[in-house]
Design an enzyme around this catalytic site. Structure first.
Site, mmCIF file in Angstrom:
data_model
loop_
_atom_site.group_PDB
_atom_site.id
_atom_site.type_symbol
_atom_site.label_atom_id
_atom_site.label_comp_id
_atom_site.label_asym_id
_atom_site.label_seq_id
_atom_site.Cartn_x
_atom_site.Cartn_y
_atom_site.Cartn_z
ATOM 1 N N GLU A 80 59.339 -75.594 -98.795
ATOM 2 C CA GLU A 80 60.062 -76.865 -98.634
ATOM 3 C C GLU A 80 59.686 -77.588 -97.346
ATOM 4 O O GLU A 80 59.718 -78.825 -97.287
ATOM 5 C CB GLU A 80 61.566 -76.602 -98.615
ATOM 6 C CG GLU A 80 62.389 -77.831 -98.281
ATOM 7 C CD GLU A 80 63.872 -77.543 -98.189
ATOM 8 O OE1 GLU A 80 64.615 -78.199 -98.908
ATOM 9 O OE2 GLU A 80 64.284 -76.673 -97.400
ATOM 10 N N ASP A 81 59.346 -76.825 -96.312
ATOM 11 C CA ASP A 81 59.132 -77.467 -95.012
ATOM 12 C C ASP A 81 57.807 -78.210 -94.913
ATOM 13 O O ASP A 81 57.599 -78.979 -93.974
ATOM 14 C CB ASP A 81 59.239 -76.412 -93.896
ATOM 15 C CG ASP A 81 60.646 -75.885 -93.808
ATOM 16 O OD1 ASP A 81 61.585 -76.694 -93.895
ATOM 17 O OD2 ASP A 81 60.812 -74.654 -93.682
ATOM 18 N N ARG A 100 53.420 -72.777 -88.104
ATOM 19 C CA ARG A 100 53.554 -73.091 -89.528
ATOM 20 C C ARG A 100 52.640 -74.235 -89.990
ATOM 21 O O ARG A 100 52.603 -74.556 -91.172
ATOM 22 C CB ARG A 100 55.020 -73.413 -89.852
ATOM 23 C CG ARG A 100 55.961 -72.244 -89.533
ATOM 24 C CD ARG A 100 57.270 -72.359 -90.265
ATOM 25 N NE ARG A 100 57.040 -72.487 -91.694
ATOM 26 C CZ ARG A 100 57.960 -72.867 -92.567
ATOM 27 N NH1 ARG A 100 59.179 -73.135 -92.142
ATOM 28 N NH2 ARG A 100 57.690 -72.982 -93.844
ATOM 29 N N ARG A 145 62.836 -79.034 -85.001
ATOM 30 C CA ARG A 145 61.671 -79.113 -85.886
ATOM 31 C C ARG A 145 61.309 -80.542 -86.290
ATOM 32 O O ARG A 145 60.260 -80.753 -86.917
ATOM 33 C CB ARG A 145 61.919 -78.290 -87.155
ATOM 34 C CG ARG A 145 62.193 -76.821 -86.911
ATOM 35 C CD ARG A 145 60.985 -76.096 -86.347
ATOM 36 N NE ARG A 145 61.289 -74.706 -86.102
ATOM 37 C CZ ARG A 145 61.213 -73.759 -87.025
ATOM 38 N NH1 ARG A 145 60.831 -74.064 -88.243
ATOM 39 N NH2 ARG A 145 61.498 -72.524 -86.723
ATOM 40 N N HIS A 175 68.018 -76.396 -89.671
ATOM 41 C CA HIS A 175 67.632 -77.649 -90.328
ATOM 42 C C HIS A 175 68.860 -78.396 -90.830
ATOM 43 O O HIS A 175 69.910 -77.801 -91.071
ATOM 44 C CB HIS A 175 66.765 -77.353 -91.564
ATOM 45 C CG HIS A 175 65.376 -76.894 -91.277
ATOM 46 N ND1 HIS A 175 64.846 -75.736 -91.805
ATOM 47 C CD2 HIS A 175 64.379 -77.457 -90.548
ATOM 48 C CE1 HIS A 175 63.591 -75.606 -91.412
ATOM 49 N NE2 HIS A 175 63.282 -76.634 -90.639
ATOM 50 N N CYS A 262 64.724 -73.864 -99.554
ATOM 51 C CA CYS A 262 63.482 -73.688 -98.785
ATOM 52 C C CYS A 262 62.344 -73.115 -99.608
ATOM 53 O O CYS A 262 61.184 -73.282 -99.234
ATOM 54 C CB CYS A 262 63.695 -72.726 -97.621
ATOM 55 S SG CYS A 262 65.243 -72.890 -96.792
HETATM 56 C C1 CIR Z 1 61.367 -70.949 -89.880
HETATM 57 O O1 CIR Z 1 61.970 -70.733 -88.834
HETATM 58 O O2 CIR Z 1 60.593 -71.893 -89.994
HETATM 59 C C2 CIR Z 1 61.586 -69.999 -91.033
HETATM 60 N N1 CIR Z 1 61.836 -68.681 -90.538
HETATM 61 C C3 CIR Z 1 62.732 -70.468 -91.900
HETATM 62 C C4 CIR Z 1 62.491 -71.792 -92.537
HETATM 63 C C5 CIR Z 1 63.546 -72.135 -93.519
HETATM 64 N N2 CIR Z 1 63.264 -73.366 -94.144
HETATM 65 C C6 CIR Z 1 64.175 -74.245 -94.493
HETATM 66 O O3 CIR Z 1 65.348 -74.070 -94.210
HETATM 67 N N3 CIR Z 1 63.773 -75.351 -95.099
#
Ligand code: CIR
Length: 271
Positions: A80-81, A100, A145, A175, A262
């Site tokens: 998702e990110d 990432r 982020r 988030h 996510c």
């Molecule tokens: C992070 O810190 O980027 C990952 N451990 C977790 C990301 C979760 N993503 C989201 O909530 N969209």
């Protein structure tokens, strides 16, 4: 490159949605953590829970397509990110965590045949987990982020398609979508300790049960909700409103600071 996911059946009625997913990395335990203390993650259990999540998406009318795995990227399951997908355009993000950023390329390739693409460019940062779209209203978390430059770029890119973008301050969680997600086209489920409910006006808001602060993350598939099974009190609030809720176990993803939204990018299929 994408591969068919579990439960994909040749010759069946065309699914209404595509869900892009990405395999759990064997290195998930090395994930980024911001608000959570590191606790042991059972990776085989994470694989199994992710598989059941994909199967649930299939049963709800999604064609699950797996983007090529990125085993050396511990957080790559959190697809998702890396992008924000609308019916008319997809925004390829520049994730806020430097570790990432290399996750993005394969997702961009997978989206290329599916949508017109625009990109968030350096030095701006934006994580898809910070973007909560409710119809043409797009709320974007200002977090570690996602910065103001990322929000401004998103606003500029989406304006031609008729979307309005509102920045929302978030505290206490990673988030915006840890704090607030849409449950239908006019209602947002949220944790009022982490985000100001008034910022979503004129939309209606529903609060999570105070005993379940992490319970605001719900994935919509049409009129149906996919939800972690860890939040029975908030689930009861949703069901009391007539929502149909399907639950999955998501304990290992939660230890990595992830949740149900996510782990997929859900697109309305275009015919
Ligand atoms: C992070 O810190 O980027 C990952 N451990 C977790 C990301 C979760 N993503 C989201 O909530 N969209």
């Amino acid at each position: 490159m994408t591969r068919p996911g579990p439960g994909t059946t040749a010759g069946a009625k065309a699914p209404a949605y595509l869900a892009l997913t990405r395999a759990v990395s064997p290195r998930l335990a090395e994930c980024e953590l911001t608000h959570l203390a590191r606790t042991p993650i059972d990776v085989p259990t994470a694989f199994a829970q992710h598989h059941r999540y994909e199967q649930l998406l299939t049963s709800l009318g999604c064609e699950v397509r797996r983007v090529a795995p990125a085993p050396d990227h511990p957080d790559s399951v959190f697809i998702e990110d890396t992008a924000v997908v609308f019916d008319d355009v997809a925004v390829v993000t520049r994730p806020g965590a430097p570790s990432r950023r290399a996750e993005v390329r394969a997702v961009e390739e997978a989206l290329t045949p599916l949508r017109a693409l625009v990109r968030i460019v350096a030095p701006a940062i934006l994580d898809g987990g910070d973007v909560c779209a409710v119809g043409k209203r797009v709320f974007v978390g200002r977090t570690t982020r996602t910065d103001d430059a990322g929000i401004a770029q998103l606003r500029t890119e989406l304006a031609p398609f008729g979307y309005s973008v509102r920045a929302v301050d978030v505290s206490g969680c990673l988030h915006l979508k840890s704090a607030a997600t849409a449950i239908d086209d006019h209602t947002v489920l949220l944790n009022p300790e982490w985000v100001d409910a008034g910022l979503f006006a004129p939309l209606e808001t529903v609060a999570v049960d105070p005993a379940e602060p992490m319970a605001a993350n719900v994935l919509r598939i049409g009129d149906t909700l996919v939800y972690a099974d860890a939040y029975p009190l908030t689930r009861a609030r949703l069901e009391a409103r007539g929502q149909v809720v399907h639950t999955v176990a998501a304990t290992e993803i939660a230890k990595a600071e992830g949740a149900v939204t996510c782990c997929s990018l859900v697109l309305r299929a275009q015919r």
